[in-house]
Design a protein around this motif. Sequence first.
Motif, PDB file in Angstrom:
ATOM      1  N   SER A  31     -63.800 -21.565   9.433  1.00  0.00           N
ATOM      2  CA  SER A  31     -63.045 -20.321   9.569  1.00  0.00           C
ATOM      3  C   SER A  31     -63.011 -19.596   8.232  1.00  0.00           C
ATOM      4  N   VAL A  32     -62.862 -18.258   8.281  1.00  0.00           N
ATOM      5  CA  VAL A  32     -62.665 -17.522   7.036  1.00  0.00           C
ATOM      6  C   VAL A  32     -61.331 -16.777   7.088  1.00  0.00           C
ATOM      7  N   GLU A  33     -60.445 -17.209   7.993  1.00  0.00           N
ATOM      8  CA  GLU A  33     -59.117 -16.597   8.068  1.00  0.00           C
ATOM      9  C   GLU A  33     -58.153 -17.433   7.225  1.00  0.00           C
ATOM     10  N   GLU A  34     -57.415 -16.735   6.370  1.00  0.00           N
ATOM     11  CA  GLU A  34     -56.528 -17.434   5.445  1.00  0.00           C
ATOM     12  C   GLU A  34     -55.539 -18.347   6.177  1.00  0.00           C
ATOM     13  N   GLU A  35     -55.008 -17.852   7.309  1.00  0.00           N
ATOM     14  CA  GLU A  35     -53.993 -18.644   8.027  1.00  0.00           C
ATOM     15  C   GLU A  35     -54.576 -19.965   8.512  1.00  0.00           C
ATOM     16  N   ASP A  36     -55.773 -19.917   9.130  1.00  0.00           N
ATOM     17  CA  ASP A  36     -56.411 -21.143   9.622  1.00  0.00           C
ATOM     18  C   ASP A  36     -56.628 -22.128   8.488  1.00  0.00           C
ATOM     19  N   ILE A  37     -57.135 -21.586   7.365  1.00  0.00           N
ATOM     20  CA  ILE A  37     -57.467 -22.460   6.243  1.00  0.00           C
ATOM     21  C   ILE A  37     -56.207 -23.108   5.704  1.00  0.00           C
ATOM     22  N   HIS A  38     -55.154 -22.277   5.602  1.00  0.00           N
ATOM     23  CA  HIS A  38     -53.906 -22.800   5.081  1.00  0.00           C
ATOM     24  C   HIS A  38     -53.355 -23.896   6.001  1.00  0.00           C
ATOM     25  N   ALA A  39     -53.431 -23.648   7.316  1.00  0.00           N
ATOM     26  CA  ALA A  39     -52.936 -24.647   8.272  1.00  0.00           C
ATOM     27  C   ALA A  39     -53.708 -25.957   8.118  1.00  0.00           C
ATOM     28  N   GLN A  40     -55.041 -25.845   7.961  1.00  0.00           N
ATOM     29  CA  GLN A  40     -55.849 -27.068   7.801  1.00  0.00           C
ATOM     30  C   GLN A  40     -55.546 -27.765   6.478  1.00  0.00           C
ATOM     31  N   ASP A  41     -55.257 -26.952   5.436  1.00  0.00           N
ATOM     32  CA  ASP A  41     -54.894 -27.546   4.142  1.00  0.00           C
ATOM     33  C   ASP A  41     -53.614 -28.362   4.268  1.00  0.00           C
ATOM     34  N   LEU A  42     -52.656 -27.810   5.060  1.00  0.00           N
ATOM     35  CA  LEU A  42     -51.391 -28.534   5.228  1.00  0.00           C
ATOM     36  C   LEU A  42     -51.638 -29.882   5.900  1.00  0.00           C
ATOM     37  N   ILE A  43     -52.542 -29.892   6.895  1.00  0.00           N
ATOM     38  CA  ILE A  43     -52.867 -31.166   7.554  1.00  0.00           C
ATOM     39  C   ILE A  43     -53.505 -32.113   6.547  1.00  0.00           C
ATOM     40  N   ASP A  44     -54.424 -31.564   5.725  1.00  0.00           N
ATOM     41  CA  ASP A  44     -55.073 -32.391   4.690  1.00  0.00           C
ATOM     42  C   ASP A  44     -54.046 -32.981   3.730  1.00  0.00           C
ATOM     43  N   ASP A  45     -53.029 -32.157   3.394  1.00  0.00           N
ATOM     44  CA  ASP A  45     -52.020 -32.639   2.459  1.00  0.00           C
ATOM     45  C   ASP A  45     -51.290 -33.853   3.011  1.00  0.00           C
ATOM     46  N   GLU A  46     -51.095 -33.878   4.341  1.00  0.00           N
ATOM     47  CA  GLU A  46     -50.380 -34.990   4.960  1.00  0.00           C
ATOM     48  C   GLU A  46     -51.238 -36.249   5.012  1.00  0.00           C
ATOM     49  N   ARG A  47     -52.545 -36.038   5.176  1.00  0.00           N
ATOM     50  CA  ARG A  47     -53.432 -37.182   5.433  1.00  0.00           C
ATOM     51  C   ARG A  47     -53.749 -37.973   4.186  1.00  0.00           C
ATOM     52  N   GLU A  48     -54.215 -39.193   4.379  1.00  0.00           N
ATOM     53  CA  GLU A  48     -54.538 -40.069   3.251  1.00  0.00           C
ATOM     54  C   GLU A  48     -55.889 -39.701   2.642  1.00  0.00           C
ATOM     55  N   THR A  49     -56.915 -39.639   3.495  1.00  0.00           N
ATOM     56  CA  THR A  49     -58.266 -39.420   2.977  1.00  0.00           C
ATOM     57  C   THR A  49     -58.597 -37.929   3.004  1.00  0.00           C
ATOM     58  N   PRO A  50     -59.095 -37.396   1.891  1.00  0.00           N
ATOM     59  CA  PRO A  50     -59.450 -35.985   1.854  1.00  0.00           C
ATOM     60  C   PRO A  50     -60.686 -35.680   2.706  1.00  0.00           C
ATOM     61  N   THR A  51     -60.754 -34.447   3.187  1.00  0.00           N
ATOM     62  CA  THR A  51     -61.946 -34.022   3.910  1.00  0.00           C
ATOM     63  C   THR A  51     -63.011 -33.633   2.893  1.00  0.00           C
ATOM     64  N   GLN A  52     -64.213 -34.165   3.072  1.00  0.00           N
ATOM     65  CA  GLN A  52     -65.269 -33.893   2.097  1.00  0.00           C
ATOM     66  C   GLN A  52     -65.716 -32.443   2.162  1.00  0.00           C
ATOM     67  N   ALA A  53     -66.000 -31.894   0.986  1.00  0.00           N
ATOM     68  CA  ALA A  53     -66.446 -30.508   0.936  1.00  0.00           C
ATOM     69  C   ALA A  53     -67.939 -30.397   1.198  1.00  0.00           C
ATOM     70  N   PHE A  54     -68.680 -31.447   0.856  1.00  0.00           N
ATOM     71  CA  PHE A  54     -70.131 -31.367   0.989  1.00  0.00           C
ATOM     72  C   PHE A  54     -70.556 -31.919   2.338  1.00  0.00           C
ATOM     73  N   GLY A  55     -71.476 -31.233   2.973  1.00  0.00           N
ATOM     74  CA  GLY A  55     -71.938 -31.647   4.291  1.00  0.00           C
ATOM     75  C   GLY A  55     -72.874 -32.846   4.186  1.00  0.00           C
ATOM     76  N   PRO A  56     -73.308 -33.387   5.330  1.00  0.00           N
ATOM     77  CA  PRO A  56     -74.192 -34.552   5.319  1.00  0.00           C
ATOM     78  C   PRO A  56     -75.556 -34.248   4.704  1.00  0.00           C
ATOM     79  N   GLU A  57     -75.941 -32.960   4.672  1.00  0.00           N
ATOM     80  CA  GLU A  57     -77.261 -32.646   4.111  1.00  0.00           C
ATOM     81  C   GLU A  57     -77.286 -32.842   2.603  1.00  0.00           C
TER      82      GLU A  57
END
Lengths: 135, 494
Positions: A105-131
């Motif tokens: 997504s490129v909408e600030e709200e979506d990104i912020h919501a996903q960041d909040l979920i990331d903040d709660e979780r233990e393992t960070p979501t990787q920024a780099f794709g499998p390629e």
Amino acid sequence: MSGLPGLYNYWIAVFLMMAGFYVVISQGNLVKKLVGLALFQTSVFILYISLGKVAGGSAPIFDAGVTVYSNPLPHVLILTAIVVGLATTAVGLALIVRIQEAYGSVEEEDIHAQDLIDDERETPTQAFGPEDDRQ
Amino acid sequence: MTLLDHLPVLVVLLPLFAAPLCVLIDRARPAWLLSLIASLLSLAAAITLLMQVSSSGAIRYQLGGWAAPWGIEYRIDLLGAYVLLIVSAIAPLVMVFALRSVEKEIPRQRIARFYAAMLLVFAGLAGITVTGDAFNLFVFLEISSLASYAVISMGSDRRALNAAFQYLVMGTIGATFILIGIGFLYMMTGTLNMIDLAERLPAVSETRTVRAGFAFLTVGIGLKLALFPLHLWLPNAYAYAPSAVTAFLAATATKVAVYALLRFLLEIFGVQFSLQAMPLDLILMVLGLAGIVSASLVAVFQQNVKRMLAYSSVAQIGYMMLGIGLASTTGVTAAILHVFNHALMKGALFLALGAVAYRIGSVTLRDFAGLGRRMPWTMAAIVIGGLSLIGVPPTVGFVSKWYLVLGTLEQGLWPVALLILLGSLLALIYVWRLVEAAYFGQPPSDAATLQEAPLSMLIPVWILVGANIYFGVYTEVSVGVASRAAIQLMGIEG
């Protein structure tokens, strides 16, 4: 120097600047934010270029019979600033592409919501794709 | 002209030319070696420059042989050489550290480009400290900022991308404000050379244009140096950037912005205008104090240690602003001294955190449990860095806080001195939380597999830790140069 008409170039610059600034603040879409940012920067270029104008002055190209030239220095400065602005937009767009890949997504709200979920979780979501060849 | 005469420009050109070479090489190890060599050579040049400036006064260098009002002039005085030394001393240390750290945190085929961007950050920061031209300063600021957005976005957590974008937006607004400010000054004086600006501004300082330019410049640089409440980009950018990047930016980028602020406020506008005619002394003091107290408070409640130290950086910048706001020679000395000292302590702390991240892959407080026994050298470095952050003698943190308190008491501002002590107390709390977890917490069951960090990481960490103690005990060099630079800036010796 007196009155509004003589200063209209500044009014245009201020209007563009505020319009760009407003877009940066109010828009939630990152691409639109970047457009606002570019507008904001461009308004300053106009401010610079217009202040190089000397009343009655000709273009700063040497010519016999011309005694008054406009000041070419602001133009030269702005050439550099345009390059800076271009680079900023390019880096910004490149970041948006990667944000789209990582968040979907490129909408600030979506990104912020996903960041909040990331903040709660233990393992960070990787920024780099499998390629990307991670070690 | 010998090579020695060209040092002011070489310091910038070395990293600037090494950067595209890194991209061309496009292989991790050779690119790393090239960056290390370039930054070491720059360090050698910076040391030589500081010695030259210290013994024979400011150096003026005309780029391409064009004389000052027409050409761009590089001018290095004591303050510039001092900050340049900080930047170019941190750079090779971070490069040594980065070898292992980056291999773990960044995909292999991006590593060469990562070093290229790091060199560009370095070149930009070094350029700011040597240039004597206001517009040139803006260009270097943008070179370093653009490259730093790129390196921050290389963090392995996806939140790094968002943090980099936020920083890009706020940083660009700040840079554009600086551009407007410089434009207004040019409008009134017709020059961009800093010395000429300083000469011509007093005559027109009563105009609204100059005041507006002053306001734009202050807010713009304030955004760049993360002056409270313009610091919102900083915590996330530091928390999610690769470890080596956080250490480098925390130790240098905001410091160079403080340098730019000092340069514009005290030299170009002059002490009279900035801190007496305009109410900026009060504004800086209030914002500095607000930053110290609020950012320290927020730091106490952070679970991510990197982010905790990032908030602590905002608080430390508050101390520097407070020093400038005091508008006295002692206050400015304290500010310049803290620029140097904070670079040492935050450099050491963030590098040590990078070593922790390298071994356990995380920097949350919970994962620090029992780390004191498993990574004794790294944790000892964090403890000493933390003590320096609090301001315990004989560390550097004590020296700069001492001068700051001295500056406040000179003016009878004892409530301000009390707030500084409160800030130290809060620092004690957040450093203690770290110590408590590391030395009194129970390690998880997989403790046996964990080793101390590799030597290539420990050595730069301990060089910085050693510097923290060395410059805390032998203060002649750091305090001496800082106070001489402050006296020059305050215009007492002309």
